[in-house]
Design an enzyme around this catalytic site. Structure first.
Site, PDB file in Angstrom:
ATOM      1  N   ASP A   1       5.965   4.713   5.107  1.00  0.00           N
ATOM      2  CA  ASP A   1       6.796   3.798   5.888  1.00  0.00           C
ATOM      3  C   ASP A   1       6.856   2.406   5.260  1.00  0.00           C
ATOM      4  O   ASP A   1       7.570   1.523   5.758  1.00  0.00           O
ATOM      5  CB  ASP A   1       6.328   3.726   7.342  1.00  0.00           C
ATOM      6  CG  ASP A   1       4.939   3.132   7.513  1.00  0.00           C
ATOM      7  OD1 ASP A   1       4.057   3.438   6.679  1.00  0.00           O
ATOM      8  OD2 ASP A   1       4.722   2.378   8.478  1.00  0.00           O
ATOM      9  N   HIS A   2       6.150   2.221   4.143  1.00  0.00           N
ATOM     10  CA  HIS A   2       6.201   0.954   3.406  1.00  0.00           C
ATOM     11  C   HIS A   2       6.835   1.104   2.021  1.00  0.00           C
ATOM     12  O   HIS A   2       7.221   0.096   1.430  1.00  0.00           O
ATOM     13  CB  HIS A   2       4.798   0.357   3.274  1.00  0.00           C
ATOM     14  CG  HIS A   2       4.242  -0.134   4.574  1.00  0.00           C
ATOM     15  ND1 HIS A   2       4.122  -1.469   4.889  1.00  0.00           N
ATOM     16  CD2 HIS A   2       3.798   0.539   5.667  1.00  0.00           C
ATOM     17  CE1 HIS A   2       3.629  -1.599   6.111  1.00  0.00           C
ATOM     18  NE2 HIS A   2       3.427  -0.390   6.603  1.00  0.00           N
TER      19      HIS A   2
ATOM     20  N   ASP B   1      -0.412  -3.802   6.359  1.00  0.00           N
ATOM     21  CA  ASP B   1      -1.054  -3.300   7.569  1.00  0.00           C
ATOM     22  C   ASP B   1      -2.523  -3.690   7.665  1.00  0.00           C
ATOM     23  O   ASP B   1      -3.302  -3.038   8.368  1.00  0.00           O
ATOM     24  CB  ASP B   1      -0.939  -1.765   7.630  1.00  0.00           C
ATOM     25  CG  ASP B   1       0.463  -1.298   7.960  1.00  0.00           C
ATOM     26  OD1 ASP B   1       1.347  -2.155   8.192  1.00  0.00           O
ATOM     27  OD2 ASP B   1       0.684  -0.068   7.973  1.00  0.00           O
TER      28      ASP B   1
ATOM     29  N   HIS C   1       4.283  -4.652  10.992  1.00  0.00           N
ATOM     30  CA  HIS C   1       4.694  -3.980  12.232  1.00  0.00           C
ATOM     31  C   HIS C   1       4.777  -4.973  13.382  1.00  0.00           C
ATOM     32  O   HIS C   1       4.093  -5.996  13.400  1.00  0.00           O
ATOM     33  CB  HIS C   1       3.695  -2.880  12.612  1.00  0.00           C
ATOM     34  CG  HIS C   1       3.688  -1.705  11.697  1.00  0.00           C
ATOM     35  ND1 HIS C   1       4.483  -0.600  11.886  1.00  0.00           N
ATOM     36  CD2 HIS C   1       2.984  -1.476  10.557  1.00  0.00           C
ATOM     37  CE1 HIS C   1       4.262   0.277  10.918  1.00  0.00           C
ATOM     38  NE2 HIS C   1       3.350  -0.231  10.098  1.00  0.00           N
TER      39      HIS C   1
ATOM     40  N   HIS D   1       0.855  -1.196   0.000  1.00  0.00           N
ATOM     41  CA  HIS D   1       0.000   0.000   0.000  1.00  0.00           C
ATOM     42  C   HIS D   1       0.885   1.239   0.000  1.00  0.00           C
ATOM     43  O   HIS D   1       2.116   1.145   0.084  1.00  0.00           O
ATOM     44  CB  HIS D   1      -0.971  -0.004   1.177  1.00  0.00           C
ATOM     45  CG  HIS D   1      -0.353   0.053   2.540  1.00  0.00           C
ATOM     46  ND1 HIS D   1       0.423  -0.956   3.061  1.00  0.00           N
ATOM     47  CD2 HIS D   1      -0.405   1.011   3.520  1.00  0.00           C
ATOM     48  CE1 HIS D   1       0.813  -0.629   4.286  1.00  0.00           C
ATOM     49  NE2 HIS D   1       0.339   0.564   4.576  1.00  0.00           N
TER      50      HIS D   1
ATOM     51  N   HIS E   1       1.476   3.931   1.946  1.00  0.00           N
ATOM     52  CA  HIS E   1       2.022   4.687   3.069  1.00  0.00           C
ATOM     53  C   HIS E   1       3.552   4.710   3.005  1.00  0.00           C
ATOM     54  O   HIS E   1       4.195   3.715   2.695  1.00  0.00           O
ATOM     55  CB  HIS E   1       1.544   4.107   4.399  1.00  0.00           C
ATOM     56  CG  HIS E   1       0.101   4.383   4.659  1.00  0.00           C
ATOM     57  ND1 HIS E   1      -0.648   3.667   5.566  1.00  0.00           N
ATOM     58  CD2 HIS E   1      -0.739   5.315   4.135  1.00  0.00           C
ATOM     59  CE1 HIS E   1      -1.893   4.147   5.592  1.00  0.00           C
ATOM     60  NE2 HIS E   1      -1.965   5.142   4.731  1.00  0.00           N
TER      61      HIS E   1
ATOM     62  N   HIS F   1      -7.682  -0.917   5.308  1.00  0.00           N
ATOM     63  CA  HIS F   1      -6.698   0.026   5.861  1.00  0.00           C
ATOM     64  C   HIS F   1      -6.524   1.191   4.895  1.00  0.00           C
ATOM     65  O   HIS F   1      -6.527   2.362   5.304  1.00  0.00           O
ATOM     66  CB  HIS F   1      -5.377  -0.715   6.079  1.00  0.00           C
ATOM     67  CG  HIS F   1      -4.268   0.129   6.627  1.00  0.00           C
ATOM     68  ND1 HIS F   1      -4.294   0.683   7.887  1.00  0.00           N
ATOM     69  CD2 HIS F   1      -3.072   0.497   6.077  1.00  0.00           C
ATOM     70  CE1 HIS F   1      -3.180   1.361   8.091  1.00  0.00           C
ATOM     71  NE2 HIS F   1      -2.422   1.261   7.011  1.00  0.00           N
TER      72      HIS F   1
END
Length: 254
Positions: free
Chosen positions: A56-57, A126, A164, A52, A54, A109
């Site tokens: 942080d990915h 996530d 995570h 996805h 975001h 999400h």
């Protein structure tokens, strides 16, 4: 194949799935540094899978491409992933360097979230966590529940590889909702031991999650009763059970 969880940021994992000849798929590299370090230890990047949009990915991909310009990157169809990628969606296959994954659309999400299933592993970003699930930033409760049910229906031996290290906190909430669940009690002790030794608590075996994760057990009488007590009335359906459970978790403080 060998699976390694590469720590990133405060609690992210970049997953590395490696063949015997060291070809490696990296999943959701929010930072390039851990991948560079893994490559220095012998892992040869074969491709990158993104679940996805975001940061942080996906934040490390541009830097990885600077070092390996021909590195294949697979990503969902989403204009917010402003990278040169091979776009994949529900039902597609990702085949690269001997790896073979099927793509599942799992919105909830985010609206375009996907998961990759292959070689006994589910890379779910996530959407699904051990003993929990992701927040609904863009999806609806009905979408999120449907996505979780699809993942719950996979073979029970599937290894759940989430993005995570949230299991310890998720266990506290799960025990609050379902305090008499013996399997959950055992899993919490296992997780506490793992974290005391700085070990990752994932991947988790799906069979364990089906016993312990309240978000995969919204049809279970114990979960429904807990939500009924919280609401002061019986939920109308399983979607309402899930929606209230997610709201409960969002505001939960141990």
């Amino acid at each position: 194949m060998r699976l390694t969880a590469l720590p990133a940021f405060q609690d992210n994992y970049i997953w590395a799935l490696q063949t015997p000849d060291e070809r490696t798929i990296f999943v959701d590299p929010g930072q390039a540094g851990p991948v560079f370090e893994a490559a220095a230890q012998g892992m040869q990047p074969a491709a990158v899978l993104l679940t996805h949009h975001h940061d942080d990915h996906i934040g490390g991909v541009a830097e990885l491409r600077q070092r390996w310009p021909r590195l294949r990157v697979f990503a969902p169809v989403d204009e917010r992933i402003a990278l040169d990628c091979e776009r994949v969606a529900e039902g597609d296959r990702v085949q690269s360097s001997g790896f073979d994954f099927s793509v599942m659309a799992v919105p909830g999400h985010t609206r375009s979230h996907i998961a990759y299933l292959g070689h006994g592993h589910l890379f779910c970003g996530d959407m699904l966590f051990s003993l929990g699930c992701g927040r609904m930033f863009e999806g609806t409760p009905a979408q999120m529940l449907a996505s979780l049910k699809r993942m719950a229906a996979l073979p029970p031996e599937t290894l759940v590889c989430c993005g995570h290290e949230y299991t310890l906190a998720n266990a506290v909430f799960a025990r609050h909702v379902d305090p008499t669940n013996a399997a959950l009690q055992r899993r919490q002790k296992e997780v506490q031991d793992m974290r005391s030794r700085s070990r990752p608590t994932v991947p988790a075996v799906l069979a364990s999650e089906l016993q312990c994760n309240p978000f995969l057990r919204t049809a279970d009488a114990h979960i429904r009763d807990a939500v009924t007590t919280r609401l002061g009335q019986a939920p109308a359906d399983e979607v309402e059970v899930f929606a209230e459970l997610r709201r409960w978790k969002d505001g939960f403080r141990a």
